[in-house]
Scaffold this motif. Structure first.
Motif, PDB file in Angstrom:
ATOM      1  N   GLY A  40      41.096  36.316  37.970  1.00 42.65           N
ATOM      2  CA  GLY A  40      42.110  37.005  37.180  1.00 42.65           C
ATOM      3  C   GLY A  40      41.949  38.509  37.311  1.00 42.65           C
ATOM      4  O   GLY A  40      40.891  39.054  36.989  1.00 42.65           O
ATOM      5  N   ALA A  41      42.998  39.181  37.796  1.00 41.82           N
ATOM      6  CA  ALA A  41      42.914  40.623  38.067  1.00 41.82           C
ATOM      7  C   ALA A  41      43.691  41.456  37.060  1.00 41.82           C
ATOM      8  O   ALA A  41      44.116  42.567  37.366  1.00 41.82           O
ATOM      9  CB  ALA A  41      43.398  40.914  39.486  1.00 41.82           C
ATOM     10  N   GLY A  42      43.913  40.918  35.861  1.00 39.93           N
ATOM     11  CA  GLY A  42      44.546  41.701  34.810  1.00 39.93           C
ATOM     12  C   GLY A  42      43.597  42.774  34.311  1.00 39.93           C
ATOM     13  O   GLY A  42      42.547  43.019  34.914  1.00 39.93           O
ATOM     14  N   GLN A  43      43.933  43.382  33.194  1.00 35.70           N
ATOM     15  CA  GLN A  43      43.114  44.483  32.698  1.00 35.70           C
ATOM     16  C   GLN A  43      41.686  44.052  32.407  1.00 35.70           C
ATOM     17  O   GLN A  43      40.733  44.764  32.740  1.00 35.70           O
ATOM     18  CB  GLN A  43      43.737  45.084  31.440  1.00 35.70           C
ATOM     19  CG  GLN A  43      43.017  46.343  30.964  1.00 35.70           C
ATOM     20  CD  GLN A  43      43.724  47.047  29.841  1.00 35.70           C
ATOM     21  OE1 GLN A  43      44.772  46.612  29.378  1.00 35.70           O
ATOM     22  NE2 GLN A  43      43.175  48.145  29.372  1.00 35.70           N
ATOM     23  N   MET A  44      41.500  42.878  31.795  1.00 40.98           N
ATOM     24  CA  MET A  44      40.148  42.411  31.499  1.00 40.98           C
ATOM     25  C   MET A  44      39.402  42.043  32.772  1.00 40.98           C
ATOM     26  O   MET A  44      38.256  42.451  32.976  1.00 40.98           O
ATOM     27  CB  MET A  44      40.199  41.213  30.549  1.00 40.98           C
ATOM     28  CG  MET A  44      40.656  41.547  29.142  1.00 40.98           C
ATOM     29  SD  MET A  44      39.622  42.777  28.310  1.00 40.98           S
ATOM     30  CE  MET A  44      38.083  41.887  28.134  1.00 40.98           C
ATOM     31  N   GLY A  45      40.056  41.276  33.652  1.00 43.16           N
ATOM     32  CA  GLY A  45      39.403  40.858  34.889  1.00 43.16           C
ATOM     33  C   GLY A  45      39.029  42.037  35.765  1.00 43.16           C
ATOM     34  O   GLY A  45      37.916  42.102  36.317  1.00 43.16           O
TER      35      GLY A  45
END
Length: 285
Positions: A10-15
């Motif tokens: 997962g490359a969202g903000q958390m990832g």
């Protein structure tokens, strides 16, 4: 167990934030997302944080380059064999989605690989049960923004082994962060306390007690919070806040966790917070 290679799902903000702190700390990191645009945005975020650190004198330019060289983007999990010693998932906060991710990873990852989920509220034991390695499964809940916040909640599932927990505690320390071990209950500690506060702040607006700005002002000036609860909700994402409140409400069966109707209405309207450009406040690019 010695961990050399990390995979972040997962490359969202958390990832992206999790990938950043591992790469910055000297680990080889593979950042996976099926959405190539999400990967591009994730890498841009990492580069932007590094540039800010350089500007503030917190990082040397060559350190940035070395960290970026340790980061590899992956768009297809099955294109090459997975070799990571530790895999952490940071996808959408939906139980079935996370279960499906780990079912697939259990088939593809080496038997020694430790699995972790960055869930902020979902049951660790239930997610671990879909794999054949529940003793190597753990919750590792980073705070947002990951590069800045020092806390990591570590949550053992029912079957999590002592060695798995110790490895994750050592990883947390290597990242320069502080771990707190909590039990596998809905919301753990952080969101069991934070989300009802945000939900109650929404209720004060819903009931006409005070304006959005004034509610935030009370908490900032009166309680010395760096950010008001409604602005914080915008940064977290109102859909995420609603999801966590629903998990708390269902998990405990207590009416005190009932999501405010206004929070639900904002989500239905697509007012999801900063990421959507509008939540309780309006944001420009």
């Amino acid at each position: 167990m010695t961990v050399k290679e990390i995979m972040v799902i997962g490359a969202g903000q958390m990832g992206a934030g999790i990938a950043l702190v591992f790469a910055r700390s000297g680990y080889e990191v593979k950042l996976y997302d099926a959405d190539i645009e999400a990967l591009r945005r994730g890498k841009q975020y990492i580069e932007k944080v590094f540039e800010k650190d350089i500007a503030k004198g917190k990082m040397e330019a060559d350190t940035k380059e070395k960290a970026l060289n340790r980061l590899q983007l992956v768009v297809d999990l099955e294109a090459d064999p997975i070799t990571a010693d530790f895999i952490i998932e940071a996808v959408v906060e939906k139980l079935e989605v996370k279960k499906e991710v780990f079912r697939k990873l259990d088939e593809l990852a080496p038997t020694h690989t430790i699995f972790a989920t960055n869930t902020s509220s979902l049951p660790i034991t239930e997610i671990a049960a879909v794999t054949g390695r529940a003793e190597q499964f753990i919750g590792m809940h980073f705070m947002n923004p990951v590069p800045v916040m020092k806390l990591v909640e570590i949550i053992r599932g029912l079957e999590t082994s002592e060695s798995t927990c110790q490895t994750v505690q050592e990883l947390t320390e290597a990242l320069g962060k502080q771990d707190v071990e909590v039990k596998d209950f809905p919301g753990f500690v952080s969101n069991r306390i934070l989300m009802p506060m945000i939900n109650e702040a929404v209720y004060t607006v819903f009931e006409g007690i005070a304006s959005i700005e004034d509610v935030d002002q009370v908490m900032k000036l009166g309680m010395n919070h760096p950010m008001g609860p409604l602005q914080l909700a915008d940064f977290i994402g109102l859909d995420t806040c609603l999801s966590i409140m629903e998990i708390l409400h269902e998990g405990f069966g207590d009416s005190k966790y009932r999501p405010c109707p206004l929070l639900r209405q904002y989500v239905q309207a697509g007012r999801l917070g900063k990421k959507a450009g509008r939540g309780f406040y309006t944001y420009s690019d």
